[in-house]
Design a protein around this motif. Structure first.
Motif, short mmCIF file in Angstrom:
data_model
loop_
_atom_site.label_atom_id
_atom_site.label_comp_id
_atom_site.label_asym_id
_atom_site.label_seq_id
_atom_site.Cartn_x
_atom_site.Cartn_y
_atom_site.Cartn_z
N CYS A 185 2.40 -6.54 -5.49
CA CYS A 185 1.49 -5.91 -6.26
C CYS A 185 1.63 -4.04 -5.47
O CYS A 185 1.22 -4.17 -4.18
CB CYS A 185 -0.06 -5.81 -6.47
N GLY A 186 2.87 -3.32 -6.34
CA GLY A 186 2.90 -1.89 -5.16
C GLY A 186 4.11 -0.84 -6.72
O GLY A 186 3.50 -1.42 -8.00
N SER A 187 3.56 0.60 -5.97
CA SER A 187 4.16 1.04 -7.02
C SER A 187 5.55 1.50 -7.90
O SER A 187 6.15 2.25 -8.65
CB SER A 187 3.38 2.29 -6.67
N ALA A 188 6.32 0.55 -6.85
CA ALA A 188 7.70 0.96 -7.09
C ALA A 188 8.29 0.56 -8.55
O ALA A 188 7.74 -0.42 -9.00
CB ALA A 188 9.26 0.52 -5.99
N PHE A 226 1.50 -12.37 6.90
CA PHE A 226 0.74 -11.14 6.00
C PHE A 226 0.47 -11.72 4.67
O PHE A 226 1.02 -12.78 4.49
CB PHE A 226 1.14 -9.64 6.10
N ASP A 227 -0.65 -11.69 3.63
CA ASP A 227 -1.10 -12.03 3.06
C ASP A 227 0.01 -11.06 1.69
O ASP A 227 -0.21 -11.68 0.05
CB ASP A 227 -2.39 -11.17 3.08
N ILE A 228 -0.36 -9.95 1.26
CA ILE A 228 0.23 -8.88 0.45
C ILE A 228 1.03 -7.80 0.62
O ILE A 228 1.24 -7.28 1.73
CB ILE A 228 -1.12 -8.01 -0.46
N TYR A 229 2.65 -7.88 -1.02
CA TYR A 229 3.10 -6.96 -0.26
C TYR A 229 3.29 -6.09 -1.00
O TYR A 229 3.19 -6.52 -2.68
CB TYR A 229 4.37 -8.19 -0.26
N SER A 230 3.32 -5.05 -0.43
CA SER A 230 3.50 -4.10 -1.80
C SER A 230 4.52 -2.70 -2.24
O SER A 230 4.27 -2.35 -1.47
CB SER A 230 1.66 -2.76 -1.32
N PRO A 231 5.15 -3.24 -2.67
CA PRO A 231 6.32 -1.94 -2.54
C PRO A 231 5.95 -0.79 -2.76
O PRO A 231 5.87 -0.88 -4.19
CB PRO A 231 7.45 -2.78 -3.36
N CYS A 232 5.94 0.38 -2.90
CA CYS A 232 6.26 1.43 -3.18
C CYS A 232 7.21 2.42 -2.83
O CYS A 232 6.96 4.12 -2.34
CB CYS A 232 4.88 2.02 -2.12
#
Length: 208
Positions: free
Chosen positions: A180-183, A151-157
């Motif tokens: 890029c995430g909100s965590a 996969f291409d993008i990791y978004s930790p939330c």
């Protein structure tokens, strides 16, 4: 009562807190809480606005990293699909990406998938992958092991500290180019930011 001892510090809704909590804190502290329910004169649930900021940051970051293509048709792993993460997944789909919705709670994954299914219909099976992760697992590692797919993008939330000693090499092997995430507190330490940089992975905090 605790809030009164911290005055004049304001508090607001965040992970594992609700508008009702903010209503009660406001009542107990004499108004020192925001994100109260709209019925009590507050702004309501802040998660959609936080998620919109993440999605816009991700969209711009993808345009920088994936020159000429941007976020469209990329795969985004959203780890944590609660109030904010579910909205990040929705915005990612609207921006043309495909999403892996991952959470330790099967109920959260199922609820998020139902919303996606209602929006996308038959297309959902092609663009959305649900993933219930083990309590001790890093979603990226488990996804790679179970699906044998990059996969291409990791978004930790969800919780913090997910960018640690093991994660940089896992993300690099998975083909990730953008985080890029909100965590909160995603980096366990400053050295992990350097490790991502050395692996040519852009770490883009959602408030930039």
């Amino acid at each position: 009562r605790i809030a009164r001892g911290l005055l004049p510090v304001y508090t607001a809704e965040d992970m594992n807190t609700t508008q009702r909590d903010c209503d009660e804190i406001s009542a107990a502290s004499g108004g020192y809480a925001v994100c109260k329910s709209e019925g009590n004169g507050g702004s309501g649930n802040p998660s959609p606005y936080t998620a919109l900021g993440v999605a816009e940051c991700m969209r711009i970051g993808a345009r920088f990293v994936f020159v000429g293509t941007g976020i469209e048709h990329k795969w985004v792993l959203v780890e944590g699909v609660g109030n904010c993460g579910a909205e990040v997944a929705k915005y990612s789909l609207e921006n043309g990406a495909n999403v892996i919705i991952a959470d330790k709670r099967k109920s959260a994954v199922d609820a998020c998938y139902r919303v996606m299914k209602n929006c996308l219909g038959d297309e959902c099976d092609r663009r959305v992958v649900p993933l219930v992760i083990r309590e001790e697992a890093f979603a990226a590692d488990q996804y790679a092991a179970l699906r044998n797919r990059q996969f291409d993008i990791y978004s930790p939330c969800a919780g913090g500290g997910v960018l640690n000693d093991a994660s940089s090499s896992i993300l690099e092997r998975a083909g990730v180019r953008l985080v890029c995430g909100s965590a909160n507190n995603q980096l366990s330490g400053p050295e992990h930011g350097r490790e991502l940089h050395d692996a040519r992975i852009l770490y883009l905090p959602d408030y930039v």
